[in-house]
Design a protein around this motif. Structure first.
Motif, PDB file in Angstrom:
ATOM      1  N   ALA A 170       1.340  -1.069   0.065  1.00 19.17           N
ATOM      2  CA  ALA A 170       0.062   0.022   0.544  1.00 19.17           C
ATOM      3  C   ALA A 170       1.172   1.251  -0.174  1.00 19.17           C
ATOM      4  CB  ALA A 170      -1.014   0.363   0.825  1.00 19.17           C
ATOM      5  N   LEU A 171       1.429   1.004   0.636  1.00 20.85           N
ATOM      6  CA  LEU A 171       2.638   2.305   0.944  1.00 20.85           C
ATOM      7  C   LEU A 171       3.728   2.874  -0.175  1.00 20.85           C
ATOM      8  CD1 LEU A 171       4.138   4.598   2.039  1.00 20.85           C
ATOM      9  CD2 LEU A 171       6.314   2.698   2.909  1.00 20.85           C
ATOM     10  N   LEU A 172       4.021   1.835  -1.214  1.00 20.06           N
ATOM     11  CA  LEU A 172       4.854   1.599  -2.684  1.00 20.06           C
ATOM     12  C   LEU A 172       3.686   2.200  -3.965  1.00 20.06           C
ATOM     13  CD1 LEU A 172       6.947  -1.076  -3.244  1.00 20.06           C
ATOM     14  CD2 LEU A 172       7.139   1.464  -2.714  1.00 20.06           C
ATOM     15  N   VAL A 173       1.855   2.093  -3.277  1.00 17.24           N
ATOM     16  CA  VAL A 173       1.238   2.395  -4.425  1.00 17.24           C
ATOM     17  C   VAL A 173       1.052   3.715  -4.093  1.00 17.24           C
ATOM     18  CG1 VAL A 173      -1.267   1.926  -5.418  1.00 17.24           C
ATOM     19  CG2 VAL A 173       0.778  -0.241  -4.983  1.00 17.24           C
ATOM     20  N   ILE A 174       0.892   4.015  -2.541  1.00 14.36           N
ATOM     21  CA  ILE A 174       0.535   5.160  -2.437  1.00 14.36           C
ATOM     22  C   ILE A 174       1.226   6.435  -2.886  1.00 14.36           C
ATOM     23  CG2 ILE A 174       0.337   6.587  -0.333  1.00 14.36           C
ATOM     24  CD1 ILE A 174      -1.439   4.619   0.914  1.00 14.36           C
ATOM     25  N   LEU A 175       2.534   6.068  -2.730  1.00 17.91           N
ATOM     26  CA  LEU A 175       4.291   6.697  -2.816  1.00 17.91           C
ATOM     27  C   LEU A 175       4.483   6.900  -4.387  1.00 17.91           C
ATOM     28  CD1 LEU A 175       6.951   5.430  -0.843  1.00 17.91           C
ATOM     29  CD2 LEU A 175       6.079   7.232  -0.417  1.00 17.91           C
ATOM     30  N   LEU A 176       3.598   6.178  -5.177  1.00 15.53           N
ATOM     31  CA  LEU A 176       3.972   6.102  -6.488  1.00 15.53           C
ATOM     32  C   LEU A 176       2.600   7.110  -7.051  1.00 15.53           C
ATOM     33  CD1 LEU A 176       4.407   2.922  -8.403  1.00 15.53           C
ATOM     34  CD2 LEU A 176       6.029   4.115  -8.749  1.00 15.53           C
ATOM     35  N   LEU A 177       1.575   7.341  -6.613  1.00  8.52           N
ATOM     36  CA  LEU A 177       0.340   7.781  -6.553  1.00  8.52           C
ATOM     37  C   LEU A 177       0.855   9.266  -6.734  1.00  8.52           C
ATOM     38  CD1 LEU A 177      -2.676   5.632  -5.849  1.00  8.52           C
ATOM     39  CD2 LEU A 177      -1.882   6.882  -7.947  1.00  8.52           C
ATOM     40  N   ALA A 178       1.237   9.414  -5.258  1.00  8.07           N
ATOM     41  CA  ALA A 178       1.570  10.700  -4.259  1.00  8.07           C
ATOM     42  C   ALA A 178       2.956  11.314  -5.397  1.00  8.07           C
ATOM     43  CB  ALA A 178       2.295  10.324  -3.035  1.00  8.07           C
ATOM     44  N   VAL A 179       3.591  10.724  -6.032  1.00 11.92           N
ATOM     45  CA  VAL A 179       4.197  11.662  -6.333  1.00 11.92           C
ATOM     46  C   VAL A 179       4.020  11.931  -7.795  1.00 11.92           C
ATOM     47  CG1 VAL A 179       6.642  10.663  -8.320  1.00 11.92           C
ATOM     48  CG2 VAL A 179       6.503   9.465  -5.386  1.00 11.92           C
ATOM     49  N   ARG A 180       3.164  10.853  -8.510  1.00 15.20           N
ATOM     50  CA  ARG A 180       2.564  11.209  -9.849  1.00 15.20           C
ATOM     51  C   ARG A 180       1.637  12.541  -9.993  1.00 15.20           C
ATOM     52  NH1 ARG A 180      -0.546   7.244 -13.947  1.00 15.20           N
ATOM     53  NH2 ARG A 180      -0.781   8.392 -15.720  1.00 15.20           N
ATOM     54  N   ILE A 181       1.015  12.281  -8.895  1.00 16.56           N
ATOM     55  CA  ILE A 181      -0.251  13.927  -8.076  1.00 16.56           C
ATOM     56  C   ILE A 181       0.855  14.873  -8.077  1.00 16.56           C
ATOM     57  CG2 ILE A 181      -2.047  14.729  -7.097  1.00 16.56           C
ATOM     58  CD1 ILE A 181      -2.430  11.919  -6.894  1.00 16.56           C
ATOM     59  N   THR A 182       1.740  14.895  -7.395  1.00 14.54           N
ATOM     60  CA  THR A 182       2.383  16.139  -6.463  1.00 14.54           C
ATOM     61  C   THR A 182       3.211  16.391  -7.672  1.00 14.54           C
ATOM     62  OG1 THR A 182       4.454  14.514  -6.416  1.00 14.54           O
ATOM     63  CG2 THR A 182       2.765  15.474  -4.355  1.00 14.54           C
ATOM     64  N   SER A 183       3.375  15.920  -9.118  1.00 18.69           N
ATOM     65  CA  SER A 183       4.304  16.295 -10.083  1.00 18.69           C
ATOM     66  C   SER A 183       3.750  16.333 -11.088  1.00 18.69           C
ATOM     67  CB  SER A 183       4.816  14.870 -11.104  1.00 18.69           C
ATOM     68  OG  SER A 183       5.633  14.095 -10.134  1.00 18.69           O
ATOM     69  N   ARG A 184       2.243  16.273 -10.875  1.00 22.29           N
ATOM     70  CA  ARG A 184       1.958  16.664 -12.099  1.00 22.29           C
ATOM     71  C   ARG A 184       1.144  18.145 -11.202  1.00 22.29           C
ATOM     72  NH1 ARG A 184      -4.828  14.561 -13.496  1.00 22.29           N
ATOM     73  NH2 ARG A 184      -5.286  16.567 -14.356  1.00 22.29           N
ATOM     74  N   TYR A 185       0.805  17.839 -10.631  1.00 25.05           N
ATOM     75  CA  TYR A 185       0.862  19.538  -9.461  1.00 25.05           C
ATOM     76  C   TYR A 185       1.606  21.070  -9.466  1.00 25.05           C
ATOM     77  CZ  TYR A 185      -4.298  18.088  -9.949  1.00 25.05           C
ATOM     78  OH  TYR A 185      -5.492  17.516 -10.111  1.00 25.05           O
ATOM     79  N   THR A 186       2.359  20.224  -9.284  1.00 22.64           N
ATOM     80  CA  THR A 186       3.586  20.794  -8.841  1.00 22.64           C
ATOM     81  C   THR A 186       4.463  21.490 -10.217  1.00 22.64           C
ATOM     82  OG1 THR A 186       5.059  19.201  -8.217  1.00 22.64           O
ATOM     83  CG2 THR A 186       3.939  20.018  -6.372  1.00 22.64           C
ATOM     84  N   ARG A 187       4.855  20.587 -11.043  1.00 21.10           N
ATOM     85  CA  ARG A 187       5.877  20.898 -12.010  1.00 21.10           C
ATOM     86  C   ARG A 187       5.463  22.407 -12.755  1.00 21.10           C
ATOM     87  NH1 ARG A 187       5.184  16.717 -14.645  1.00 21.10           N
ATOM     88  NH2 ARG A 187       7.387  15.202 -13.771  1.00 21.10           N
ATOM     89  N   PRO A 188       3.824  22.626 -12.464  1.00 15.91           N
ATOM     90  CA  PRO A 188       3.361  23.455 -13.589  1.00 15.91           C
ATOM     91  C   PRO A 188       3.409  24.747 -12.567  1.00 15.91           C
ATOM     92  CG  PRO A 188       1.830  22.144 -13.529  1.00 15.91           C
ATOM     93  CD  PRO A 188       2.858  21.376 -13.108  1.00 15.91           C
ATOM     94  N   ILE A 189       4.114  24.279 -11.342  1.00 15.36           N
ATOM     95  CA  ILE A 189       3.530  25.106  -9.825  1.00 15.36           C
ATOM     96  C   ILE A 189       5.567  25.894 -10.357  1.00 15.36           C
ATOM     97  CG2 ILE A 189       4.285  26.584  -7.623  1.00 15.36           C
ATOM     98  CD1 ILE A 189       1.470  24.533  -7.151  1.00 15.36           C
ATOM     99  N   GLU A 190       6.307  25.103 -10.704  1.00 16.25           N
ATOM    100  CA  GLU A 190       7.315  25.117 -10.673  1.00 16.25           C
ATOM    101  C   GLU A 190       7.905  26.256 -11.944  1.00 16.25           C
ATOM    102  OE1 GLU A 190       9.087  21.228 -11.179  1.00 16.25           O
ATOM    103  OE2 GLU A 190       9.052  20.905  -8.880  1.00 16.25           O
TER     104      GLU A 190
END
Length: 586
Positions: A170-190
């Motif tokens: 569950a941790l690995l799945v959540i980490l993958l989802l978290a990285v993807r979601i944060t990348s999707r939302y932080t990359r435009p902010i960056e």
């Protein structure tokens, strides 16, 4: 910006791990408690069943020991039966028991109990459960069951292994989802942040990507719109600034801008060239420290005090000369009547003053030159009319003077007409290839009698083959007649006038030198002015009009040539004329 993403991911990972650890501990505790309760409940049920079977067989039965051995193997537990005094009646099972401790624990703590009880025996491997044995409602002894907890520990380990594995996945799945979601939302902010930083640095060409139509996409779109607007505004401002800078730097008048505190903020190129100063001498200095002339300081102070426009003509010394300036000063008033400073504009009117003075001198000289012969003609005519006609000798003398003055008046008017014609915009020469040697020979023939009359040596030196130049023959003769006549006029009796023709490559060089009175150094720049005379008495007595050199200068320039003068007082003067040989030269 990568630090922001790392911090966000680290915070999410920390939160997720904490939640998963808490959840694992909670689930492990729940499962452990559940299996412990189930184990204890099973021991309790088995103890009751054992009591029923013992009652059925009877404590004194000879088959009791063999029965208990079979039954203990079936339930995988050790069975011990004590009497009510703690003595062992029957013992069956695979484990070695400390009967003394067990009986002591029963007699001390559970002698009077009628229900099942747990025994707290110091044994890490076994779990003990006791139950009073009753026959006919009379307590006959105690039945104690003991069983190992290894199975419980094994189950507990399996539970923890399953929890760790599932929670790890569950941790690995959540980490993958978290990285993807944060990348999707932080990359435009960056990207938007980087563009904003570039805009802050002045790079208005920076743009960000517009990938999505969500809030981050709207942010990127807004940043791009802002960047485009800033770029358009900056381009318009730069264009306006360039126009203003070009206008200020290339205007013919000097310009100085003084702020409200009295510091000089702007000095244009014209002012620096007019006053021969550097920018460092003026910029960001107080006006009364920068200006050397008190008149300018007074004008600035006047504008500061009155806050009205001022215009003043100043005659200022600059190095070895004095120049005339028309200075225009105006206060700079911003919005809400805010005092911004003063602008000063310096118009150099020195040449206008010189032209005005030359015009006055010209009018005065023309009036004087015309008045003299007219007065002579009028005076002698009136004398003749008053009775001098009867005297033949006097009549002839007066008429000769009238004729001479008339010729002088005609010569003056003709020179004025020639000079006016030469200075006109549409004046043209009749240009052709001509022999300079022939031109000079004709001029020498014309003036030779005048030189002999004044006993002045007139010589001509030139190449034998001669030189051909491109010019107007009539105007060339006029040039050299004026130059040689001047030389003869200003050379005393017994002097010499030399005319030399040389080959100067692409040009023909004419030199007219004399041993006359010479010209003062400060007078040389003015000898080509109209009516200017070095020796006014001598030139007037010789019949000069004062226009000859002015005509010479204009005719030489019309031929695209150059004329130079060198002179020493008391030793003589040399005029050098350079004319082109061919049409396309010069």
């Amino acid at each position: 910006m990568n630090r922001f993403r790392s911090r966000l991911i680290f915070a999410l990972i920390t939160l997720i791990i904490a939640v998963l650890i808490g959840l694992g501990l909670l689930l492990g505790q729940i499962f452990g408690s559940y299996y412990m309760s189930s184990f204890q409940e099973r021991m309790k049920e088995e103890a009751k069943i054992t009591e029923l079977l013992v009652k059925e067989k009877g404590l004194s039965s000879s088959e009791m020991n063999s029965f208990l051995n079979r039954y203990s193997k079936a339930i995988k537990a050790h069975i011990t039966i004590y009497d009510r005094n703690g003595n062992v009646l029957h013992d069956a099972g695979p484990f070695k028991q400390d009967h003394a401790s067990i009986s002591k624990e029963i007699l001390l703590k559970h002698r009077n109990t009628d229900k099942g009880f747990k025994l707290n025996i110091q044994n890490d491997k076994l779990y003990f459960y006791g139950l009073p044995y009753l026959e006919n409602n009379e307590k006959r002894g105690y039945i104690v069951l003991s069983s190992t907890e290894s199975s419980l520990k094994k189950i507990n380990q399996q539970i923890w292994g399953l929890l760790i594995a599932s929670l790890g996945m569950a941790l690995l799945v959540i980490l993958l989802l978290a990285v993807r979601i944060t990348s999707r939302y932080t990359r435009p902010i960056e990207s938007a942040t980087n563009v904003a930083m570039e805009l802050a640095k002045g790079n208005y060409k920076a743009r960000t990507y517009e990938d999505h139509l969500d809030e981050t996409g709207m942010l990127s779109q807004s940043i791009n719109v802002l960047a485009r607007n800033l770029q358009d505004m900056n381009r318009a401002q730069e264009m306006q600034q360039d126009r203003l800078q070009t206008l200020i730097e290339n205007m013919g008048s000097g310009l100085i801008l003084i702020d409200g505190r009295g510091y000089i903020n702007l000095v244009n190129r014209a002012y620096k060239e007019l006053f021969h100063i550097k920018s460092t001498d003026f910029l960001y200095k107080l006006y009364y420290e920068a200006f050397e002339h008190r008149e300018i300081v007074d004008l600035v102070e006047h504008i500061f005090m009155t806050e009205i426009k001022a215009r003043k003509q100043l005659h200022l010394p600059l190095k070895i000369e004095r120049r005339h300036f028309e200075v225009y000063g105006a206060p700079i008033i911003g919005t809400n009547d805010e005092w911004k400073g003063i602008v000063l504009v310096f118009h150099d009117i020195t040449e206008l003053k010189k032209l005005e003075q030359m015009r006055k001198d010209f009018v005065a000289n023309v009036s004087h030159e015309l008045k003299t012969p007219i007065t002579s003609i009028k005076g002698f005519t009136e004398t003749l009319l008053d009775g001098a006609l009867e005297d033949r000798q006097t009549l002839e003398y007066f008429l000769s003077i009238i004729l001479k003055e008339s010729d002088r008046l005609q010569t003056l008017i003709q020179d004025l007409l020639d000079l006016s014609k030469i200075e006109q915009q549409g004046f043209k020469l009749n240009l052709q290839h001509c022999n300079a040697k022939e031109v000079l020979e004709e001029v020498i023939i014309i003036l030779k009698s005048k030189a002999e009359e004044k006993e002045i040596g007139l010589s001509l030196a030139m190449p034998e083959e001669g030189l051909h130049i491109y010019g107007d023959v009539y105007r060339l003769k006029q040039i050299f007649i004026n130059l040689i006549s001047n030389a003869l006029n200003y050379t005393p009796k017994g002097g010499k006038v030399n005319v030399i023709l040389k080959d100067g490559g692409d040009q023909a060089v004419f030199i007219v030198s004399d041993t006359g009175i010479g010209i003062e150094k400060e007078e040389i720049p003015r000898i080509f002015e109209r009516f200017y005379r070095v020796d006014k008495a001598r030139s007037r007595n010789s019949g000069g009009t004062g226009l000859g050199l002015a005509i010479v200068k204009h005719l030489v320039e019309a031929h695209k040539g150059r004329i130079y003068v060198s002179s020493t007082v008391g030793e003589g003067t040399t005029f050098t004329v350079k004319l082109n040989k061919n049409q396309n030269e010069g």
